[in-house]
Write a protein that holds these residues in place. Structure first.
Motif, PDB file in Angstrom:
ATOM      1  N   SER A 235     -19.793  15.912   5.021  1.00  0.00           N
ATOM      2  CA  SER A 235     -18.483  15.362   5.371  1.00  0.00           C
ATOM      3  C   SER A 235     -17.418  16.445   5.406  1.00  0.00           C
ATOM      4  N   ALA A 236     -17.460  17.352   4.438  1.00  0.00           N
ATOM      5  CA  ALA A 236     -16.476  18.432   4.387  1.00  0.00           C
ATOM      6  C   ALA A 236     -16.501  19.264   5.665  1.00  0.00           C
ATOM      7  N   GLU A 237     -17.682  19.421   6.243  1.00  0.00           N
ATOM      8  CA  GLU A 237     -17.822  20.201   7.470  1.00  0.00           C
ATOM      9  C   GLU A 237     -17.442  19.403   8.707  1.00  0.00           C
ATOM     10  N   LEU A 238     -17.842  18.131   8.756  1.00  0.00           N
ATOM     11  CA  LEU A 238     -17.680  17.341   9.979  1.00  0.00           C
ATOM     12  C   LEU A 238     -16.291  16.716  10.114  1.00  0.00           C
ATOM     13  N   ALA A 239     -15.703  16.264   9.026  1.00  0.00           N
ATOM     14  CA  ALA A 239     -14.435  15.531   9.107  1.00  0.00           C
ATOM     15  C   ALA A 239     -13.343  16.311   9.833  1.00  0.00           C
ATOM     16  N   PRO A 240     -13.112  17.598   9.515  1.00  0.00           N
ATOM     17  CA  PRO A 240     -12.062  18.312  10.250  1.00  0.00           C
ATOM     18  C   PRO A 240     -12.326  18.407  11.751  1.00  0.00           C
ATOM     19  N   VAL A 241     -13.582  18.506  12.131  1.00  0.00           N
ATOM     20  CA  VAL A 241     -13.936  18.558  13.553  1.00  0.00           C
ATOM     21  C   VAL A 241     -13.539  17.254  14.238  1.00  0.00           C
ATOM     22  N   LEU A 242     -13.840  16.138  13.592  1.00  0.00           N
ATOM     23  CA  LEU A 242     -13.515  14.829  14.169  1.00  0.00           C
ATOM     24  C   LEU A 242     -12.004  14.601  14.214  1.00  0.00           C
ATOM     25  N   VAL A 243     -11.316  15.013  13.168  1.00  0.00           N
ATOM     26  CA  VAL A 243      -9.851  14.889  13.143  1.00  0.00           C
ATOM     27  C   VAL A 243      -9.229  15.704  14.267  1.00  0.00           C
ATOM     28  N   ASN A 244      -9.702  16.915  14.447  1.00  0.00           N
ATOM     29  CA  ASN A 244      -9.163  17.774  15.510  1.00  0.00           C
ATOM     30  C   ASN A 244      -9.451  17.222  16.899  1.00  0.00           C
ATOM     31  N   ALA A 245     -10.454  16.357  16.990  1.00  0.00           N
ATOM     32  CA  ALA A 245     -10.760  15.697  18.270  1.00  0.00           C
ATOM     33  C   ALA A 245      -9.926  14.440  18.477  1.00  0.00           C
ATOM     34  N   GLY A 246      -9.025  14.155  17.535  1.00  0.00           N
ATOM     35  CA  GLY A 246      -8.117  13.020  17.687  1.00  0.00           C
ATOM     36  C   GLY A 246      -8.592  11.726  17.087  1.00  0.00           C
ATOM     37  N   LEU A 247      -9.658  11.761  16.292  1.00  0.00           N
ATOM     38  CA  LEU A 247     -10.207  10.547  15.697  1.00  0.00           C
ATOM     39  C   LEU A 247      -9.621  10.305  14.314  1.00  0.00           C
ATOM     40  N   VAL A 248      -9.535   9.050  13.925  1.00  0.00           N
ATOM     41  CA  VAL A 248      -9.137   8.662  12.573  1.00  0.00           C
ATOM     42  C   VAL A 248     -10.403   8.574  11.732  1.00  0.00           C
ATOM     43  N   VAL A 249     -10.410   9.248  10.590  1.00  0.00           N
ATOM     44  CA  VAL A 249     -11.628   9.375   9.794  1.00  0.00           C
ATOM     45  C   VAL A 249     -11.432   8.738   8.423  1.00  0.00           C
ATOM     46  N   PHE A 250     -12.307   7.802   8.076  1.00  0.00           N
ATOM     47  CA  PHE A 250     -12.407   7.254   6.730  1.00  0.00           C
ATOM     48  C   PHE A 250     -13.661   7.846   6.102  1.00  0.00           C
ATOM     49  N   ASP A 251     -13.470   8.667   5.079  1.00  0.00           N
ATOM     50  CA  ASP A 251     -14.584   9.409   4.493  1.00  0.00           C
ATOM     51  C   ASP A 251     -14.978   8.817   3.149  1.00  0.00           C
ATOM     52  N   LEU A 252     -16.244   8.411   3.028  1.00  0.00           N
ATOM     53  CA  LEU A 252     -16.738   7.798   1.796  1.00  0.00           C
ATOM     54  C   LEU A 252     -17.316   8.810   0.821  1.00  0.00           C
ATOM     55  N   SER A 253     -17.359  10.076   1.187  1.00  0.00           N
ATOM     56  CA  SER A 253     -17.882  11.090   0.269  1.00  0.00           C
ATOM     57  C   SER A 253     -16.790  11.572  -0.676  1.00  0.00           C
ATOM     58  N   GLY A 254     -17.154  12.505  -1.534  1.00  0.00           N
ATOM     59  CA  GLY A 254     -16.180  13.089  -2.447  1.00  0.00           C
ATOM     60  C   GLY A 254     -15.536  14.350  -1.921  1.00  0.00           C
ATOM     61  N   ALA A 255     -15.712  14.654  -0.661  1.00  0.00           N
ATOM     62  CA  ALA A 255     -15.263  15.934  -0.122  1.00  0.00           C
ATOM     63  C   ALA A 255     -13.755  16.121  -0.164  1.00  0.00           C
ATOM     64  N   PHE A 256     -13.006  15.004  -0.114  1.00  0.00           N
ATOM     65  CA  PHE A 256     -11.547  15.126   0.019  1.00  0.00           C
ATOM     66  C   PHE A 256     -10.786  14.304  -1.025  1.00  0.00           C
ATOM     67  N   ARG A 257     -11.450  13.837  -2.046  1.00  0.00           N
ATOM     68  CA  ARG A 257     -10.785  12.966  -3.019  1.00  0.00           C
ATOM     69  C   ARG A 257      -9.893  13.721  -4.000  1.00  0.00           C
ATOM     70  N   LEU A 258     -10.338  14.874  -4.454  1.00  0.00           N
ATOM     71  CA  LEU A 258      -9.626  15.605  -5.504  1.00  0.00           C
ATOM     72  C   LEU A 258      -8.593  16.541  -4.891  1.00  0.00           C
ATOM     73  N   ARG A 259      -7.353  16.428  -5.371  1.00  0.00           N
ATOM     74  CA  ARG A 259      -6.274  17.223  -4.792  1.00  0.00           C
ATOM     75  C   ARG A 259      -6.324  18.684  -5.230  1.00  0.00           C
ATOM     76  N   ASP A 260      -6.721  18.946  -6.455  1.00  0.00           N
ATOM     77  CA  ASP A 260      -6.727  20.304  -6.995  1.00  0.00           C
ATOM     78  C   ASP A 260      -7.993  21.037  -6.517  1.00  0.00           C
ATOM     79  N   PRO A 261      -7.848  22.113  -5.745  1.00  0.00           N
ATOM     80  CA  PRO A 261      -9.034  22.813  -5.221  1.00  0.00           C
ATOM     81  C   PRO A 261      -9.959  23.338  -6.311  1.00  0.00           C
ATOM     82  N   SER A 262      -9.402  23.793  -7.438  1.00  0.00           N
ATOM     83  CA  SER A 262     -10.254  24.331  -8.503  1.00  0.00           C
ATOM     84  C   SER A 262     -11.052  23.233  -9.176  1.00  0.00           C
ATOM     85  N   ILE A 263     -10.442  22.063  -9.356  1.00  0.00           N
ATOM     86  CA  ILE A 263     -11.167  20.933  -9.935  1.00  0.00           C
ATOM     87  C   ILE A 263     -12.243  20.457  -8.970  1.00  0.00           C
TER      88      ILE A 263
END
Length: 333
Positions: free
Chosen positions: A85-113
């Motif tokens: 998901s971390a790899e694919l979601a930005p590609v889909l967003v850049n193609a103009g799609l709205v993405v609902f991601d069920l993985s943990g790739a984007f849940r945590l705001r703090d990059p170190s955490i």
């Protein structure tokens, strides 16, 4: 609203496929498999219970399909492994799609955490603002490009705790038991019914602990357990209270928070997993005892903890009733 599901061969993915197939406002146009499967195949070949009810074809994803997908689909649901998901979601967003991601790739705001919890770095080309979609506590504007759907344990725990956070005096203790479907469809000995015995796992190390803490704005002690049943989560939460907090105050807080939310049921007795399996409901029961609040909460991990919450968020995103297409009992797995 034309949609696509990535990871449609997995447990959460097939639940998404079934919900969207039956939804009055969404149309499932594409279903891509979770892995690089060799050939397209009917989804009923993996889930025979869908034979005669759903003729969706699972197909492998190839990047050369992106142009076609972006022209024919508006919304994409990702039920993929975290790194995929971390790899694919930005590609889909850049193609103009709205993405609902069920993985943990984007849940945590703090990059170190995030790095510590998931073992890989956040992508650099993601949208600046990513909505964290705890459905009953999120208001989507309908302009977001990427929405992170919460994990199953954080969903049940946060829904149980958020209405009473102003009463807390100390660190809540969360004991939660999940069925084996939470580990995914891939065969493994530790999730085989012949091998599973009720046991704690990920003690003090589970990646959902920082997500829960982020969602409620307060530290927690979180101990997940694996049970030898197929689906569902039952959480028992022990909350130290400030002096003088009454049962009436707690009841009022829950009523104020959830009286207008059709997928939260406030119960007069502790819920059982069988009450919520196959539904998009979260059932909550809370009792004040010896200056503590004991909360029992239950969800279906594949529905309210994953697929149904994603659809609930999409309903909100596009201005539909929050519970549209979600109030019937069902479930595929």
């Amino acid at each position: 609203m034309p949609c696509a599901v990535f990871g449609a061969s997995g447990y959460s993915g097939v639940e998404l496929v079934w919900l969207l197939h039956n939804h009055p406002q969404f149309s499932l146009e594409y279903a891509f498999s979770s892995s690089a499967r060799e050939d397209a195949e009917p989804i009923a070949s993996l889930y025979p219970q869908l034979a005669g009810q759903l003729d969706v074809i699972l197909q492998p994803w190839h990047s050369d399909l992106l142009s076609q997908l972006s022209q024919q689909v508006r919304v994409v649901f990702l039920a993929l492994p975290h790194e995929a998901s971390a790899e694919l979601a930005p590609v889909l967003v850049n193609a103009g799609l709205v993405v609902f991601d069920l993985s943990g790739a984007f849940r945590l705001r703090d990059p170190s955490i995030h790095q510590q919890a998931y073992g890989f770095e956040r992508a650099a080309n993601i949208p600046e603002t990513i909505a964290y979609g705890l459905a009953e506590w999120t208001t989507l504007a309908g302009t977001e490009q990427l929405i992170a759907v919460p994990g199953c344990y954080p969903t049940v725990t946060s829904l149980a705790l958020k209405p009473v956070m102003s009463f807390i005096d100390g660190v809540p203790l969360v004991n939660a038991v999940s069925g084996v479907s939470g580990a995914g469809r891939k065969a493994a000995s530790h999730t085989s019914f012949c091998e599973v015995s009720l046991s704690a796992y990920g003690v003090a190390t589970h990646r959902h602990q920082p997500e829960i803490a982020q969602a409620i704005g307060h530290d927690v002690i979180f101990v997940p357990h694996l049970g030898n049943f197929k689906r569902g989560i039952l959480a028992t939460i022990y909350v130290p209270l400030q002096q003088g907090v009454s049962q009436a105050s707690v009841d009022t807080a829950y009523e104020q928070a959830y009286s207008a939310t059709p997928l939260i049921r406030l119960r007069q007795q502790p819920p059982a997993i069988r009450d919520v399996v196959g539904t998009a409901f979260c059932d909550i029961h809370a009792v004040v005892h010896q200056n503590h609040l004991i909360i029992c909460a239950a969800i279906d991990n594949l529905l309210k903890g994953a697929a149904a919450q994603a659809v609930q968020l999409a309903n909100q995103y596009f201005g539909c009733d929050s519970a549209l297409g979600l109030q019937q009992r069902g479930g595929v797995v």
